[in-house]
Design a protein around this motif. Structure first.
Motif, PDB file in Angstrom:
ATOM      1  N   ASP A 137       0.827  -1.093   0.147  1.00 49.02           N
ATOM      2  CA  ASP A 137      -0.026   0.077  -0.052  1.00 49.02           C
ATOM      3  C   ASP A 137       0.703   1.203  -0.071  1.00 49.02           C
ATOM      4  N   ALA A 138       1.123   1.937  -1.129  1.00 49.32           N
ATOM      5  CA  ALA A 138       2.098   2.951  -1.214  1.00 49.32           C
ATOM      6  C   ALA A 138       1.462   4.072  -0.303  1.00 49.32           C
ATOM      7  N   ALA A 139       0.444   4.479   0.090  1.00 43.58           N
ATOM      8  CA  ALA A 139       0.112   5.873   0.486  1.00 43.58           C
ATOM      9  C   ALA A 139       0.362   5.310   2.129  1.00 43.58           C
ATOM     10  N   VAL A 140       0.118   4.215   2.653  1.00 43.38           N
ATOM     11  CA  VAL A 140       0.491   3.632   4.022  1.00 43.38           C
ATOM     12  C   VAL A 140       1.935   3.578   4.050  1.00 43.38           C
ATOM     13  N   GLY A 141       2.781   2.987   2.997  1.00 40.49           N
ATOM     14  CA  GLY A 141       4.073   2.858   3.430  1.00 40.49           C
ATOM     15  C   GLY A 141       4.811   4.103   3.350  1.00 40.49           C
ATOM     16  N   ALA A 142       4.449   4.989   2.559  1.00 41.69           N
ATOM     17  CA  ALA A 142       5.190   6.405   2.311  1.00 41.69           C
ATOM     18  C   ALA A 142       4.784   7.172   3.739  1.00 41.69           C
ATOM     19  N   ALA A 143       3.812   7.278   4.010  1.00 42.04           N
ATOM     20  CA  ALA A 143       3.254   7.790   5.379  1.00 42.04           C
ATOM     21  C   ALA A 143       4.106   7.127   6.640  1.00 42.04           C
ATOM     22  N   THR A 144       4.293   5.931   6.727  1.00 50.29           N
ATOM     23  CA  THR A 144       4.975   5.414   7.948  1.00 50.29           C
ATOM     24  C   THR A 144       6.495   5.772   7.714  1.00 50.29           C
ATOM     25  N   ALA A 145       7.089   5.815   6.710  1.00 47.89           N
ATOM     26  CA  ALA A 145       8.294   6.023   6.538  1.00 47.89           C
ATOM     27  C   ALA A 145       8.821   7.573   6.636  1.00 47.89           C
ATOM     28  N   ALA A 146       7.523   8.452   6.362  1.00 49.31           N
ATOM     29  CA  ALA A 146       7.694   9.812   6.594  1.00 49.31           C
ATOM     30  C   ALA A 146       7.547  10.099   8.249  1.00 49.31           C
ATOM     31  N   GLU A 147       6.876   9.337   8.703  1.00 49.55           N
ATOM     32  CA  GLU A 147       6.538   9.415  10.256  1.00 49.55           C
ATOM     33  C   GLU A 147       7.804   9.175  10.839  1.00 49.55           C
ATOM     34  N   LEU A 148       8.431   7.963  10.504  1.00 48.53           N
ATOM     35  CA  LEU A 148       9.697   7.451  11.231  1.00 48.53           C
ATOM     36  C   LEU A 148      10.743   8.411  10.999  1.00 48.53           C
ATOM     37  N   ARG A 149      10.814   9.081  10.029  1.00 48.80           N
ATOM     38  CA  ARG A 149      12.116  10.166   9.727  1.00 48.80           C
ATOM     39  C   ARG A 149      11.724  11.324  10.260  1.00 48.80           C
ATOM     40  N   LYS A 150      10.698  11.764  10.408  1.00 46.11           N
ATOM     41  CA  LYS A 150      10.171  12.945  11.234  1.00 46.11           C
ATOM     42  C   LYS A 150      10.541  12.646  12.882  1.00 46.11           C
ATOM     43  N   ARG A 151      10.596  11.451  13.215  1.00 48.11           N
ATOM     44  CA  ARG A 151      11.057  11.150  14.476  1.00 48.11           C
ATOM     45  C   ARG A 151      12.537  10.850  14.683  1.00 48.11           C
ATOM     46  N   GLY A 152      13.309  11.356  13.269  1.00 44.97           N
ATOM     47  CA  GLY A 152      14.504  11.228  13.695  1.00 44.97           C
ATOM     48  C   GLY A 152      15.246   9.957  13.104  1.00 44.97           C
ATOM     49  N   GLY A 153      14.335   8.911  12.616  1.00 46.00           N
ATOM     50  CA  GLY A 153      15.098   7.630  12.261  1.00 46.00           C
ATOM     51  C   GLY A 153      15.492   7.731  10.563  1.00 46.00           C
ATOM     52  N   ASP A 154      15.897   6.689  10.200  1.00 46.01           N
ATOM     53  CA  ASP A 154      16.007   6.427   8.694  1.00 46.01           C
ATOM     54  C   ASP A 154      15.149   5.359   8.229  1.00 46.01           C
TER      55      ASP A 154
END
Length: 135
Positions: A38-55
């Motif tokens: 699910d592209a929308a869910v996957g992209a949102a998850t990655a963005a959220e993790l990056r927002k928290r400082g993760g890679d």
């Protein structure tokens, strides 16, 4: 064992247990590949993790497609040059189908396969886990 700077692929990492695995690896300093259909869910998850400082790096992946799985692996290798681990969270019954061969061909440090039976046959003594697994 430290996961700092390890490259870990988590299939089905957009929600539920897959997301929880991804969050944990990111919190431990790993480079996490969000391999999600699910592209929308996957992209949102990655963005959220990056927002928290993760890679976190999202790659749209259909594990039932050998072509899709291979393309994801090629993107990961292009970005980091290696793969340290795989959490095969997204489900294909008994690891059959194109992705099973594709992932077996990888020479990676570690593969983690969460049990998926409970998502289909819940344990009445452990209701939260099957509910999350089936989500």
């Amino acid at each position: 064992m430290s996961n700092r700077d390890k490259v870990i692929i988590v299939t089905g990492a957009g929600r539920g247990l897959g997301r929880a695995y991804a969050e944990r690896f990111v919190s431990e300093g790993a480079h996490v590949v969000i391999a999600e259909i699910d592209a929308a869910v996957g992209a949102a998850t990655a963005a959220e993790l990056r927002k928290r400082g993760g890679d976190a790096f999202f790659v749209e992946t259909d594990i039932a497609s050998e072509e899709s799985t291979q393309a994801m692996v090629e993107e990961v290798l292009k970005k980091w040059g290696f793969i340290d681990g795989l959490v095969a969270n997204a489900g294909l019954a008994n690891s059959v189908g194109p992705c099973a061969g594709g992932f077996r061909a990888l020479e990676i440090g570690e593969e983690r396969r969460p049990p998926s039976r409970v998502g289909r046959q819940p344990d009445p003594y452990l209701p939260p886990y099957p509910a999350a697994k089936a989500a």
